[in-house]
Design a protein around this motif. Structure first.
Motif, mmCIF file in Angstrom:
data_model
loop_
_atom_site.group_PDB
_atom_site.id
_atom_site.type_symbol
_atom_site.label_atom_id
_atom_site.label_comp_id
_atom_site.label_asym_id
_atom_site.label_seq_id
_atom_site.Cartn_x
_atom_site.Cartn_y
_atom_site.Cartn_z
ATOM 1 N N LYS A 17 0.852 -1.188 0.000
ATOM 2 C CA LYS A 17 0.000 0.000 0.000
ATOM 3 C C LYS A 17 0.885 1.234 0.000
ATOM 4 O O LYS A 17 1.979 1.217 0.540
ATOM 5 C CB LYS A 17 -0.880 0.052 1.258
ATOM 6 C CG LYS A 17 -1.999 -0.935 1.273
ATOM 7 C CD LYS A 17 -2.950 -0.604 0.192
ATOM 8 C CE LYS A 17 -4.353 -1.001 0.516
ATOM 9 N NZ LYS A 17 -5.252 -0.691 -0.548
ATOM 10 N N PHE A 32 1.180 5.071 1.327
ATOM 11 C CA PHE A 32 0.626 5.971 2.332
ATOM 12 C C PHE A 32 1.309 7.328 2.222
ATOM 13 O O PHE A 32 2.522 7.407 2.040
ATOM 14 C CB PHE A 32 0.878 5.439 3.750
ATOM 15 C CG PHE A 32 0.148 4.184 4.057
ATOM 16 C CD1 PHE A 32 -1.150 4.202 4.523
ATOM 17 C CD2 PHE A 32 0.756 2.957 3.877
ATOM 18 C CE1 PHE A 32 -1.831 3.032 4.804
ATOM 19 C CE2 PHE A 32 0.096 1.781 4.148
ATOM 20 C CZ PHE A 32 -1.202 1.816 4.612
ATOM 21 N N TRP A 33 0.516 8.358 2.348
ATOM 22 C CA TRP A 33 1.057 9.703 2.420
ATOM 23 C C TRP A 33 1.094 10.092 3.881
ATOM 24 O O TRP A 33 0.084 10.045 4.570
ATOM 25 C CB TRP A 33 0.187 10.662 1.613
ATOM 26 C CG TRP A 33 0.369 10.446 0.147
ATOM 27 C CD1 TRP A 33 -0.338 9.596 -0.634
ATOM 28 C CD2 TRP A 33 1.339 11.061 -0.693
ATOM 29 N NE1 TRP A 33 0.128 9.638 -1.922
ATOM 30 C CE2 TRP A 33 1.151 10.530 -1.988
ATOM 31 C CE3 TRP A 33 2.333 11.996 -0.484
ATOM 32 C CZ2 TRP A 33 1.938 10.931 -3.061
ATOM 33 C CZ3 TRP A 33 3.113 12.386 -1.557
ATOM 34 C CH2 TRP A 33 2.913 11.860 -2.824
#
Length: 85
Positions: free
Chosen positions: A28, A30-31
């Motif tokens: 995944k 993610f920021w």
């Protein structure tokens, strides 16, 4: 035994991702906040001061430590399983 050619970065990444998928995980993106941003630093300091003033801050810290310890143990187990594969 014969000498093996070193794996390229792409090959190492592919192997790592295959091991992680075999563990039932998927990648995944993610920021996350930039922890070097002055606005982030100021807000973190503000929230830390508020937490330190909290009357039950010791209980809150014990809770955070317990959750963190559990999470790190699970992460260690997953990494060990991935390296064994």
């Amino acid at each position: 035994m014969g000498k093996h050619e070193p794996l390229s970065s792409a090959e190492r990444t592919a192997r790592h991702r295959a091991k992680m998928r075999a563990l039932g995980l998927k990648p995944k993106q993610f920021w996350l906040p930039d922890v070097n941003d002055p606005a982030f630093i100021a807000e973190a300091k503000r929230q830390s001061r508020l937490a330190a003033q909290c009357s039950d801050s010791e209980d809150v810290q014990k809770f955070i430590d317990a959750i963190t310890d559990e999470w790190l143990a699970e992460l260690d187990a997953a990494e060990e399983a991935a390296s064994d594969s």
